[in-house]
Design a protein around this motif. Sequence first.
Motif, mmCIF file in Angstrom:
data_model
loop_
_atom_site.group_PDB
_atom_site.id
_atom_site.type_symbol
_atom_site.label_atom_id
_atom_site.label_comp_id
_atom_site.label_asym_id
_atom_site.label_seq_id
_atom_site.Cartn_x
_atom_site.Cartn_y
_atom_site.Cartn_z
ATOM 1 N N ASN A 1 0.907 -1.349 0.000
ATOM 2 C CA ASN A 1 0.029 -0.256 -0.205
ATOM 3 C C ASN A 1 0.923 1.158 0.237
ATOM 4 O O ASN A 1 0.466 2.408 0.297
ATOM 5 C CB ASN A 1 -0.970 0.090 1.143
ATOM 6 C CG ASN A 1 -0.280 -0.330 2.564
ATOM 7 O OD1 ASN A 1 0.835 -0.175 2.507
ATOM 8 N ND2 ASN A 1 -0.880 -0.516 3.594
ATOM 9 N N VAL A 2 2.028 1.117 -0.350
ATOM 10 C CA VAL A 2 3.071 2.292 -0.343
ATOM 11 C C VAL A 2 3.736 2.654 -1.635
ATOM 12 O O VAL A 2 3.998 3.591 -2.118
ATOM 13 C CB VAL A 2 4.237 1.985 0.510
ATOM 14 C CG1 VAL A 2 3.752 2.334 2.109
ATOM 15 C CG2 VAL A 2 5.056 0.664 0.404
ATOM 16 N N ALA A 3 3.685 1.478 -2.454
ATOM 17 C CA ALA A 3 4.469 1.585 -3.936
ATOM 18 C C ALA A 3 3.513 0.806 -4.962
ATOM 19 O O ALA A 3 3.013 -0.240 -4.656
ATOM 20 C CB ALA A 3 5.797 1.225 -3.787
ATOM 21 N N PHE B 1 -5.522 3.823 -5.641
ATOM 22 C CA PHE B 1 -5.873 4.893 -4.880
ATOM 23 C C PHE B 1 -5.098 6.217 -5.144
ATOM 24 O O PHE B 1 -4.916 7.231 -4.888
ATOM 25 C CB PHE B 1 -5.145 4.718 -3.365
ATOM 26 C CG PHE B 1 -6.216 3.717 -2.865
ATOM 27 C CD1 PHE B 1 -7.469 3.963 -2.456
ATOM 28 C CD2 PHE B 1 -5.921 2.273 -2.702
ATOM 29 C CE1 PHE B 1 -8.219 3.145 -1.806
ATOM 30 C CE2 PHE B 1 -6.563 1.451 -2.136
ATOM 31 C CZ PHE B 1 -7.894 1.871 -1.687
ATOM 32 N N SER C 1 2.012 0.206 8.973
ATOM 33 C CA SER C 1 1.848 1.695 9.447
ATOM 34 C C SER C 1 0.796 2.427 8.698
ATOM 35 O O SER C 1 0.042 3.002 8.843
ATOM 36 C CB SER C 1 3.084 2.525 9.840
ATOM 37 O OG SER C 1 4.222 2.018 9.109
ATOM 38 N N THR C 2 1.039 2.212 7.351
ATOM 39 C CA THR C 2 -0.040 2.781 6.331
ATOM 40 C C THR C 2 -1.359 2.208 6.329
ATOM 41 O O THR C 2 -2.502 2.654 6.301
ATOM 42 C CB THR C 2 0.749 2.565 4.953
ATOM 43 O OG1 THR C 2 1.823 3.264 4.984
ATOM 44 C CG2 THR C 2 -0.243 3.583 4.081
ATOM 45 N N ASN D 1 2.713 -1.756 3.711
ATOM 46 C CA ASN D 1 3.326 -1.498 4.973
ATOM 47 C C ASN D 1 2.320 -1.357 6.107
ATOM 48 O O ASN D 1 1.261 -1.044 6.043
ATOM 49 C CB ASN D 1 4.287 -0.237 4.808
ATOM 50 C CG ASN D 1 4.715 0.381 5.913
ATOM 51 O OD1 ASN D 1 4.252 0.856 7.040
ATOM 52 N ND2 ASN D 1 6.107 0.472 6.169
ATOM 53 N N TYR E 1 -5.410 3.700 7.301
ATOM 54 C CA TYR E 1 -6.668 3.318 6.517
ATOM 55 C C TYR E 1 -7.630 2.912 7.418
ATOM 56 O O TYR E 1 -8.781 3.333 7.367
ATOM 57 C CB TYR E 1 -6.533 2.175 5.519
ATOM 58 C CG TYR E 1 -5.623 2.535 4.430
ATOM 59 C CD1 TYR E 1 -5.158 3.865 3.891
ATOM 60 C CD2 TYR E 1 -4.897 1.290 3.602
ATOM 61 C CE1 TYR E 1 -4.370 3.944 2.878
ATOM 62 C CE2 TYR E 1 -4.104 1.422 2.490
ATOM 63 C CZ TYR E 1 -3.854 2.776 2.173
ATOM 64 O OH TYR E 1 -3.105 3.068 1.031
#
Lengths: 237, 392
Positions: free
Chosen positions: B57-59, B93, B132-133, B130, B137
Amino acid sequence: MIPHIESGVHGFDELGNFKGGGGIPENTVTLIYGPPKTGKSIFSYQFAYHGLIIEEPCLYMLIDYTMKDLKQNMMEFGFNMERYLENDNFHVINAVTTNREDLMVDSEVYRYSSVKNPIDIMVKVGEGASLVHKKNPRFRAVIDSLTTLLLYNENMLIVRILKAYIMRIKAAGGTVIITYTEGSTDSNKETMIKSMVDNIIRLDGEYLTIEAMKGMGKRRAPYNITDKGMVVGKGIL
Amino acid sequence: MIKKSHIPKLDDFLDGGIPEGTSVLFCAYPGIGSETFGYQILNGRLQEGDKGFIFTNVAEPSSIIYEFNKYGWDLEKNIDEENVFFVDGSSYFIGSPVMGKYSIENYSQIKEVVKKAINDVPSGVGVINNLSTLVDYLGVEETLETIHEWNEFAKLNKTVLIYIFTKWDYEEQFIDEIKSSVDCLVNVNTIEDRVIIGQGFMVVSSSWTTPSNEMALFFIIQPGGVRIYIPKILVTGPHNAGKSTFVKAISKKSVSVDRKALGKFKTTIAMDIGHMEYKGFVADVFGTPGQERFDLILDVLAKEAVGAFILVDSTLPETFARAKEMISKCKAEAIPKIIVANKTDLPGALTTEKIREIMKLGSDIPIVPASAREKIGINEAMDAFLALLYRD
């Protein structure tokens, strides 16, 4: 007395009337905000470029435009970046394009990241701060601009990135300029951002207002954008 | 069954590797990338013929493939051969076309989709990048619930789950809960003094072995991945402060390059070299000569060191100015440092308070009284040093 560094913006340093030279308080964070097209980026170009001339390296985070744009924009005021890219004093974190779209090679002084990946941004900021600090513990840092970062990430995440960024750069001794387009997010976010910085300057196209700055009261002065960059006139208290 | 992690040193810490069906959390401070750990484990397991997936969910997947390439790991081929796949929780997203076996267009789908992915790789490995991401959410409660459910499911399926987590300034309670939700916790820390000068990892807890509290310093190279190195520690201070004796005192073994200057007393003319192993911290120790003509050596060594012991002779305040000068040299390179107030057993030795006052040192630099010759205060000095390094 708080030590100040030269802003590089014509007339700005005279606003404060500091004994021993005005400018921006060293090792602080300054938010430059205002409506679009009022010269926020230009302020940060002058800040960065003046630093380079006096051998203060710069860690520049590109978020709203590409490296090509940055070079061109700076060239409009006669600022030639090439030399400083070559002598490793100008460090860039490019969070806007990937290196498959950009011609610059990923290197120690030119790092790619992504607005959508603040974790990676912080990794690059950490590395960049160490490298720039090594060149000169008195250095400058710019985020131009926060607007896109806000667009892509959750509120809480922005607070975390900004906190981590400010902590990292301040610990390393840097002086920071962050630009932000007014109204591009809700007023809560805006208040939040303002609470995290030390100094706040607003540009409205006609007047530059120092809303808050360490060691001085409010100031207001007219300004123009010329071919030399931003020129600030005589201040009004 | 235990499988290798493919991270150097980590397998030693974990008694051979990572057992099937367990979960490992890499908890990194902002400013360090720990995703390389996850990617390296995945790549190693793929090479062993196991299957895996990456939840991102980061790249976007294409960026991750590109990253793998830079490490010299061929993810694309493994995707083509259906050994590995993506759960793409990023592209949609940011308005890019989604890619991967599964994609997420609504946060509420995450839990179930990842469960499907776990189900697809029995005895394999899943990298969650990740965590933390994900918290952003889903919020704290739902994230914890989701992790528990994934871990239960992975256990049944013998899938290893690797979580990548960045420790932003969350509430302590949440951090504790996250940590206790996994079988194994690996902290990825920075060593810093104003700027990051090194990074290390340490196993903090593990359900299948007792952690050794040993920290491995590493750097990340492309190509290559995580590489371990033995850091350098600097011992410096004015002439005759007792540096060589101190290097010997903290080292398991040491050599000294010196000569008998003008007969009586030995003086170091090149450097002392030792090897320190203390409470799991391993380092090469370099003691520099105190004379000004050797400052060049100090300069060079300070650039590479992760920390320094500055020795002063507690009985000779007139040498403190020189010590201060040497500190400022180390300071320029910004490394964690402590002052060892040596010869504290001798008559006329000043107290640490007095030394702090004369040297005008801030409270952030610890001063430890010691006698290198009598082996007094050596452990205390090393403890203070490690506390500084690990920022306990």
